[in-house]
Scaffold this motif. Structure first.
Motif, PDB file in Angstrom:
ATOM      1  N   ASP A   1      48.822  36.018  19.879  1.00 22.90           N
ATOM      2  CA  ASP A   1      49.093  37.197  20.859  1.00 22.90           C
ATOM      3  C   ASP A   1      48.394  37.075  22.148  1.00 22.90           C
ATOM      4  OD1 ASP A   1      46.399  37.083  20.003  1.00 22.90           O
ATOM      5  OD2 ASP A   1      46.332  39.190  19.588  1.00 22.90           O
ATOM      6  N   GLY A   2      48.385  35.852  22.696  1.00 27.82           N
ATOM      7  CA  GLY A   2      47.733  35.543  23.956  1.00 27.82           C
ATOM      8  C   GLY A   2      48.631  35.668  25.089  1.00 27.82           C
ATOM      9  N   LEU A   3      49.554  36.694  25.144  1.00 24.89           N
ATOM     10  CA  LEU A   3      50.211  37.178  26.432  1.00 24.89           C
ATOM     11  C   LEU A   3      49.994  38.401  26.807  1.00 24.89           C
ATOM     12  CD1 LEU A   3      51.952  36.206  28.694  1.00 24.89           C
ATOM     13  CD2 LEU A   3      54.194  36.504  27.305  1.00 24.89           C
ATOM     14  N   GLU A   4      49.478  38.955  27.900  1.00 23.67           N
ATOM     15  CA  GLU A   4      48.930  40.360  28.215  1.00 23.67           C
ATOM     16  C   GLU A   4      49.582  40.548  29.570  1.00 23.67           C
ATOM     17  OE1 GLU A   4      44.889  41.135  27.326  1.00 23.67           O
ATOM     18  OE2 GLU A   4      44.687  39.695  25.728  1.00 23.67           O
ATOM     19  N   PHE A   5      50.194  41.727  29.653  1.00 27.32           N
ATOM     20  CA  PHE A   5      50.589  42.051  30.938  1.00 27.32           C
ATOM     21  C   PHE A   5      49.636  43.231  31.288  1.00 27.32           C
ATOM     22  CE2 PHE A   5      53.492  44.990  33.413  1.00 27.32           C
ATOM     23  CZ  PHE A   5      53.400  44.360  34.738  1.00 27.32           C
ATOM     24  N   GLN A   6      49.213  43.360  32.624  1.00 24.67           N
ATOM     25  CA  GLN A   6      48.470  44.469  33.094  1.00 24.67           C
ATOM     26  C   GLN A   6      49.050  45.042  34.227  1.00 24.67           C
ATOM     27  OE1 GLN A   6      45.573  45.826  31.575  1.00 24.67           O
ATOM     28  NE2 GLN A   6      45.586  47.173  33.490  1.00 24.67           N
ATOM     29  N   PRO A   7      49.745  46.168  34.299  1.00 20.99           N
ATOM     30  CA  PRO A   7      50.380  46.739  35.432  1.00 20.99           C
ATOM     31  C   PRO A   7      49.083  47.085  36.376  1.00 20.99           C
ATOM     32  CG  PRO A   7      50.525  48.117  33.554  1.00 20.99           C
ATOM     33  CD  PRO A   7      49.938  47.109  33.114  1.00 20.99           C
ATOM     34  N   ILE A   8      49.561  47.414  37.625  1.00 16.71           N
ATOM     35  CA  ILE A   8      48.826  48.039  38.554  1.00 16.71           C
ATOM     36  C   ILE A   8      48.226  49.512  38.176  1.00 16.71           C
ATOM     37  CG2 ILE A   8      49.192  46.562  40.388  1.00 16.71           C
ATOM     38  CD1 ILE A   8      50.868  48.764  41.593  1.00 16.71           C
ATOM     39  N   LEU A   9      47.179  50.142  38.652  1.00 16.25           N
ATOM     40  CA  LEU A   9      46.756  51.625  38.554  1.00 16.25           C
ATOM     41  C   LEU A   9      46.548  51.800  36.908  1.00 16.25           C
ATOM     42  CD1 LEU A   9      49.545  53.289  40.800  1.00 16.25           C
ATOM     43  CD2 LEU A   9      47.485  52.513  41.415  1.00 16.25           C
ATOM     44  N   ARG A  10      46.548  50.831  36.276  1.00 16.40           N
ATOM     45  CA  ARG A  10      45.740  50.988  35.062  1.00 16.40           C
ATOM     46  C   ARG A  10      44.337  50.043  34.729  1.00 16.40           C
ATOM     47  NH1 ARG A  10      50.871  50.918  30.579  1.00 16.40           N
ATOM     48  NH2 ARG A  10      52.107  52.626  31.540  1.00 16.40           N
ATOM     49  N   THR A  11      43.413  50.753  34.197  1.00 19.69           N
ATOM     50  CA  THR A  11      42.221  49.933  33.973  1.00 19.69           C
ATOM     51  C   THR A  11      42.068  49.316  32.362  1.00 19.69           C
ATOM     52  OG1 THR A  11      41.070  51.461  35.514  1.00 19.69           O
ATOM     53  CG2 THR A  11      39.687  50.240  33.798  1.00 19.69           C
ATOM     54  N   PRO A  12      42.019  47.890  32.670  1.00 19.99           N
ATOM     55  CA  PRO A  12      41.957  47.311  31.266  1.00 19.99           C
ATOM     56  C   PRO A  12      40.566  47.880  30.421  1.00 19.99           C
ATOM     57  CG  PRO A  12      41.095  45.900  32.627  1.00 19.99           C
ATOM     58  CD  PRO A  12      41.619  46.967  33.483  1.00 19.99           C
TER      59      PRO A  12
END
Length: 364
Positions: A260-271
């Motif tokens: 499950d090692g593919l992660e998309f992090q959009p802008i304006l969101r905090t991980p």
């Protein structure tokens, strides 16, 4: 060619790459049959031959190439011998798979490309990470523009391999293809180009060479699309193989050892928020069936070796382009040549001004 009949493969070199990575991958594929192996070490040759039930065994690689039953030759010998063995296979008209690096000098690579252009056999370079499931998904996302303009890339490949394996002497010497620059960093050099669709303009490298050449390396690079890259490599720490790409619309993390090692992090969101972690948990659970299937094949990393062979065999049977050309292989080696020079001289080096051959540590 009868598409219903397995393609006959001969493997030259029964060490780690040939005997532990490629041979098991090929044995798992219905479209391939390993019919011959070659190695200068008779004991190792018999060990591998007995384990996998391969009758045709040679201590002279030319005898394997002369075997008319062999249609594809896999070149898995030490890097300094790649050019000699691959040239002989192509000269005999065999389809030829060359484990990375393609060769250790521009002259050798130019001769291989020239021979491949007139040989009836197809030729490819073994950059297995190009065929990694998550890398291919990430490339599609980048090409669709989801990240926007790419600003930077960060990557790291660290390994504990030196803690449990005795390395052959050549693996300790940069001039013979050993050390992290040629052995593992070159995979990421290829991925820089493959994922970003851009060429490397300049590199700046720092290495440590105490116990062996280039045992640890950091490499910074500038791509011709303006993106900046920073990477770290080691064979004496824990296992990790990650690439992170940052664009103006978001970022992608590829972890090559995780299903499950593919992660998309959009802008304006905090991980790390509760909602973000919940979404990640749901995604992980939904992909468990994929994890079970992949684990049966040895995990995501081993599956990439199977995938690269599936592609090469498909290209042979259907006369389609190969995934990784010899020119792709040469481009990655040119980056490695510039990186080695930068590490030795302590200055940035333009890839177009790299030396034409790999040189021992300190000899520039």
């Amino acid at each position: 060619m009868n598409k219903n009949v397995p393609i006959k493969v001969g493997i030259i070199g029964c060490g780690w790459a040939g005997g532990t990575l490629h041979l098991p991958a090929l044995k798992s594929l219905p479209d391939a049959e390993v019919v011959a192996i070659a190695d200068i070490d008779q004991h190792r040759l018999n060990q591998v031959g007995d384990k996998y039930g391969i009758k045709n065994r040679y201590t002279d690689f030319m005898e394997l190439i002369k075997n008319n039953e062999v249609e594809v030759v896999a070149v898995c010998v030490p890097a300094k011998s790649h050019a000699e063995v691959a040239f002989a296979a192509l000269d005999a008209g065999k389809h030829t798979f060359i484990e990375k690096p393609l060769a250790l000098s521009m002259g050798e690579m130019e001769l291989l490309i020239e021979k491949a252009n007139v040989s009836p056999g197809k030729a490819t370079v073994g950059f297995n990470l190009r065929c990694h499931r998550l890398v291919r998904e990430a490339r599609k996302i980048i090409r669709e523009g989801a990240l926007g303009k790419i600003e930077s890339m960060r990557s790291a490949w660290t390994s504990d391999v030196r803690h449990y394996r005795d390395m052959p002497e050549w693996r300790n010497k940069r001039g013979e293809g050993g050390g992290t620059i040629i052995e593992i960093a070159i995979h990421h050099f290829d991925l820089w180009r493959f994922l970003l669709g851009s060429e490397v303009e300049e590199v700046s490298a720092l290495t440590r060479s105490f116990e062996w050449d280039d045992q640890i390396a950091t490499v910074n690079a500038r791509m011709d699309n303006g993106a900046i890259v920073s990477s770290f490599f080691s064979e004496l720490t824990s296992n990790n193989n990650e690439i992170e790409i940052h664009g103006r619309n978001g970022s992608l993390l590829i972890s090559c050892y995780r299903f499950d090692g593919l992660e998309f992090q959009p802008i304006l969101r905090t991980p790390g928020t509760i909602s973000a972690r919940a979404k990640k948990a749901i995604k992980t659970l939904s992909n468990l069936h994929q994890a079970v299937s992949t684990m049966r094949r040895g995990g995501e990393f081993m599956a990439s070796f199977q995938a690269e062979w599936e592609h090469f065999l498909f290209s042979i049977k259907n006369n389609t382009p190969v995934e990784c050309t010899l020119r792709d292989g040469m481009a990655a080696v040119k980056i490695a040549l510039a990186t080695a020079q930068s590490a030795s001289l302590g200055i940035p080096v333009k890839v177009t001004q790299a030396p034409r051959e790999i040189r021992p540590v300190g000899r520039f």
